[in-house]
Design a protein around this motif. Structure first.
Motif, short mmCIF file in Angstrom:
data_model
loop_
_atom_site.label_atom_id
_atom_site.label_comp_id
_atom_site.label_asym_id
_atom_site.label_seq_id
_atom_site.Cartn_x
_atom_site.Cartn_y
_atom_site.Cartn_z
N ALA A 9 8.34 7.42 12.35
CA ALA A 9 8.54 8.20 11.07
C ALA A 9 8.51 7.04 10.32
CB ALA A 9 10.85 8.84 11.25
N LYS A 10 9.60 6.21 10.26
CA LYS A 10 9.42 5.24 9.40
C LYS A 10 7.95 4.26 8.67
CE LYS A 10 13.43 2.75 10.50
NZ LYS A 10 14.41 1.79 10.89
N ASN A 11 6.85 4.50 9.69
CA ASN A 11 6.10 4.28 9.97
C ASN A 11 4.94 5.61 8.71
OD1 ASN A 11 5.38 1.96 10.40
ND2 ASN A 11 4.67 2.79 12.97
N ALA A 12 5.41 6.65 8.74
CA ALA A 12 4.59 7.26 8.12
C ALA A 12 5.20 7.75 6.68
CB ALA A 12 4.89 9.36 8.71
N SER A 13 6.85 7.19 6.92
CA SER A 13 7.42 7.35 5.24
C SER A 13 6.51 5.59 4.68
CB SER A 13 8.59 7.15 5.44
OG SER A 13 9.82 7.13 4.23
N THR A 14 6.96 4.71 4.97
CA THR A 14 5.54 3.53 4.56
C THR A 14 4.41 3.73 4.11
OG1 THR A 14 7.38 2.47 5.91
CG2 THR A 14 5.51 1.04 5.06
N ASP A 15 3.47 4.78 4.98
CA ASP A 15 2.46 5.01 4.52
C ASP A 15 2.26 5.91 3.39
OD1 ASP A 15 1.05 3.55 6.40
OD2 ASP A 15 1.70 5.15 8.15
N THR A 16 3.17 7.11 3.08
CA THR A 16 3.62 7.65 2.35
C THR A 16 3.28 6.65 0.61
OG1 THR A 16 4.25 9.79 3.81
CG2 THR A 16 4.38 9.84 1.28
N GLU A 17 4.66 6.04 1.11
CA GLU A 17 5.32 4.97 0.21
C GLU A 17 4.29 4.13 -0.53
OE1 GLU A 17 9.08 3.47 1.00
OE2 GLU A 17 10.01 4.82 0.61
N VAL A 18 3.07 4.26 0.70
CA VAL A 18 2.61 2.65 -0.14
C VAL A 18 1.07 3.85 -0.82
CG1 VAL A 18 0.19 1.07 0.45
CG2 VAL A 18 2.79 1.61 1.82
N GLU A 19 0.57 4.25 -0.30
CA GLU A 19 -0.12 6.11 -0.78
C GLU A 19 0.07 6.05 -2.16
OE1 GLU A 19 -3.42 6.92 -0.32
OE2 GLU A 19 -2.84 4.84 1.50
N ALA A 20 0.97 6.78 -2.54
CA ALA A 20 1.95 6.40 -3.93
C ALA A 20 1.71 5.64 -4.54
CB ALA A 20 3.61 7.55 -3.65
N LEU A 21 2.30 4.92 -4.22
CA LEU A 21 1.93 3.02 -5.06
C LEU A 21 0.71 3.07 -5.56
CD1 LEU A 21 5.02 1.11 -3.04
CD2 LEU A 21 4.81 1.63 -5.92
N LYS A 22 0.15 2.69 -4.69
CA LYS A 22 -2.39 2.54 -4.70
C LYS A 22 -2.56 4.29 -6.18
CE LYS A 22 -3.59 1.11 -1.00
NZ LYS A 22 -4.62 1.43 0.74
N ALA A 23 -1.94 5.26 -5.68
CA ALA A 23 -2.20 6.14 -6.76
C ALA A 23 -1.52 5.59 -8.50
CB ALA A 23 -1.91 7.30 -6.58
N ASP A 24 -0.02 5.13 -7.96
CA ASP A 24 0.47 4.59 -9.77
C ASP A 24 -0.36 3.72 -10.14
OD1 ASP A 24 2.38 7.04 -9.27
OD2 ASP A 24 3.58 5.53 -8.49
N ILE A 25 -0.96 3.11 -9.70
CA ILE A 25 -1.09 1.41 -9.81
C ILE A 25 -2.84 1.98 -10.39
CG2 ILE A 25 -2.69 -0.76 -9.58
CD1 ILE A 25 -0.51 -1.48 -7.03
N ALA A 26 -3.77 3.00 -10.56
CA ALA A 26 -4.46 3.21 -10.44
C ALA A 26 -5.00 4.52 -11.67
CB ALA A 26 -5.72 4.60 -8.88
N ALA A 27 -3.45 5.00 -11.92
CA ALA A 27 -3.42 5.60 -13.21
C ALA A 27 -2.82 4.83 -13.91
CB ALA A 27 -1.99 7.25 -12.94
N LEU A 28 -2.05 3.90 -14.04
CA LEU A 28 -1.78 2.96 -14.90
C LEU A 28 -2.87 2.11 -15.33
CD1 LEU A 28 2.12 1.00 -13.08
CD2 LEU A 28 1.32 1.81 -15.28
N ARG A 29 -4.07 1.17 -14.06
CA ARG A 29 -4.92 0.89 -14.60
C ARG A 29 -6.11 1.67 -15.98
NH1 ARG A 29 -6.89 -0.96 -9.03
NH2 ARG A 29 -6.26 -2.88 -8.62
#
Length: 100
Positions: A9-29
């Protein structure tokens, strides 16, 4: 049968957060690229306006110089001896200044 462990569950949660951060970084770029593009556009517009203003001032200066030249030439033709006297006096003053 499906079993979910706390680690899974922690791995899935972490993966989701990482994907959200990647999307946020792409939007910021993308936003940053747009800001830089806007700044370049503004700078280009201001530079073009400055060049236009400089060309306008140069044109006016050239026109005024031509008018002044015409006036001076006319006055010299009307009073040649006065013009010679003024030129002689100015030359004399400049020569005295250079000597000191």
């Amino acid at each position: 049968m499906s079993t979910t462990t706390a680690t899974g569950a922690k791995n899935a949660s972490t993966d989701t957060e990482v994907e959200a951060l990647k999307a946020d970084i792409a939007a910021l770029r993308g936003d940053l690229k747009q800001v830089v593009s806007d700044i370049r556009g503004i700078a280009k517009t201001k530079a073009e306006a400055g060049v236009d203003r400089g060309a306008e001032l140069a044109s006016k200066a050239t026109e005024q110089l031509g008018e002044t030249r015409t006036v001076v030439e006319t006055r010299i033709r009307e009073n040649p001896l006065t013009a010679i006297g003024i030129a002689f006096g100015a030359g004399l003053v400049l020569a005295m200044l250079r000597r000191n």
